[in-house]
Write a protein that holds these residues in place. Sequence first.
Motif, PDB file in Angstrom:
ATOM      1  N   LYS A   1      21.587 111.266 111.458  1.00  0.00           N
ATOM      2  CA  LYS A   1      21.914 109.983 111.853  1.00  0.00           C
ATOM      3  C   LYS A   1      21.442 109.275 113.162  1.00  0.00           C
ATOM      4  CE  LYS A   1      26.210 109.875 108.750  1.00  0.00           C
ATOM      5  NZ  LYS A   1      27.529 110.057 108.590  1.00  0.00           N
ATOM      6  N   VAL A   2      21.767 110.088 114.092  1.00  0.00           N
ATOM      7  CA  VAL A   2      21.253 109.807 115.721  1.00  0.00           C
ATOM      8  C   VAL A   2      19.861 109.713 115.675  1.00  0.00           C
ATOM      9  CG1 VAL A   2      21.068 110.689 118.021  1.00  0.00           C
ATOM     10  CG2 VAL A   2      23.354 110.968 116.619  1.00  0.00           C
ATOM     11  N   LEU A   3      19.021 110.517 114.974  1.00  0.00           N
ATOM     12  CA  LEU A   3      17.740 110.446 114.911  1.00  0.00           C
ATOM     13  C   LEU A   3      16.942 109.320 114.306  1.00  0.00           C
ATOM     14  CD1 LEU A   3      16.739 114.456 114.485  1.00  0.00           C
ATOM     15  CD2 LEU A   3      16.745 112.963 116.721  1.00  0.00           C
ATOM     16  N   ASP A   4      17.650 108.947 113.338  1.00  0.00           N
ATOM     17  CA  ASP A   4      17.280 107.597 112.649  1.00  0.00           C
ATOM     18  C   ASP A   4      17.510 106.588 113.360  1.00  0.00           C
ATOM     19  OD1 ASP A   4      16.530 109.136 110.377  1.00  0.00           O
ATOM     20  OD2 ASP A   4      18.216 108.783 108.993  1.00  0.00           O
ATOM     21  N   ARG A   5      18.603 106.479 114.022  1.00  0.00           N
ATOM     22  CA  ARG A   5      19.167 105.403 115.005  1.00  0.00           C
ATOM     23  C   ARG A   5      17.871 105.242 116.069  1.00  0.00           C
ATOM     24  NH1 ARG A   5      22.056 100.529 114.827  1.00  0.00           N
ATOM     25  NH2 ARG A   5      22.146 100.041 117.065  1.00  0.00           N
ATOM     26  N   LEU A   6      17.618 106.176 116.429  1.00  0.00           N
ATOM     27  CA  LEU A   6      16.628 106.392 117.714  1.00  0.00           C
ATOM     28  C   LEU A   6      15.002 106.280 117.249  1.00  0.00           C
ATOM     29  CD1 LEU A   6      18.339 109.434 119.563  1.00  0.00           C
ATOM     30  CD2 LEU A   6      18.576 107.049 120.343  1.00  0.00           C
ATOM     31  N   GLY A   7      14.967 105.893 115.992  1.00  0.00           N
ATOM     32  CA  GLY A   7      13.590 105.917 115.779  1.00  0.00           C
ATOM     33  C   GLY A   7      12.912 107.053 115.636  1.00  0.00           C
ATOM     34  N   LEU A   8      13.598 108.360 115.615  1.00  0.00           N
ATOM     35  CA  LEU A   8      12.822 109.591 115.314  1.00  0.00           C
ATOM     36  C   LEU A   8      13.095 110.335 114.347  1.00  0.00           C
ATOM     37  CD1 LEU A   8      13.925 110.489 119.153  1.00  0.00           C
ATOM     38  CD2 LEU A   8      11.752 109.809 118.306  1.00  0.00           C
ATOM     39  N   GLY A   9      13.576 109.556 113.306  1.00  0.00           N
ATOM     40  CA  GLY A   9      13.749 110.493 111.811  1.00  0.00           C
ATOM     41  C   GLY A   9      13.022 111.109 111.304  1.00  0.00           C
TER      42      GLY A   9
END
Length: 220
Positions: free
Chosen positions: A120-128
């Motif tokens: 979830k954090v990575l998706d929010r950061l654009g790093l998914g």
Amino acid sequence: MIPALSHVRNWIFDLDNTLYPVSANLFAMIDARIGEYVRTLLNCSPEEAHRVQKGYFHAHGTTLSGLMTEHAVDPYHYLDFVHDVDMSVLEQNEALIQALARLPGRKLVFTNGDAPYAEKVLDRLGLGRTFEAVHDVHATNYKPKPHPDAYAGMCQAYGIDPRESLFVEDMARNLKPAKDIGMVTVWIDNGSEQTPDEDRSFIDYTVSDLGSWLHDILED
């Protein structure tokens, strides 16, 4: 790549306060949730809960590990509770996104959190889609960083040669086991470190802004 890091094939990153700035205060919210969990579990004052929480953190690597050892806490229940926070505070960092995309070799996240939260954090950061895998606290069999078994297990799980690897962390104490097995170590000195008096001899690079540092080491 600068010559000093030309041997690096595996780029390993902590998650919280490493891939996003400490100023986002996301982990501060998680820390408050941990305190609330401990207070409810032990039916104690906020002050006592804070003392127990930090005591377990320093003695066991994470509060969760201490709670599992001392109180048989269910890790899934605990992690679901403490990670129930507002992630709208996270913003994408284009410089970091671009720098990570340019890194040659494999990229992994190594966290004392769990994979659903990390994703979830990575998706929010654009790093998914940036990282090959997330090696989380469940995968360490609840022997979290800085326990040496956590690092050995990650290397074994993904066929990683630590001598060809670099590890980035905001918690300096979590870098020593990485250095002991041959990794290059990078400390994100952003004010999140909770044990400031520890030895720093095992740190190869100290940086304040990960995106800028990655751009600096990538020669055009």
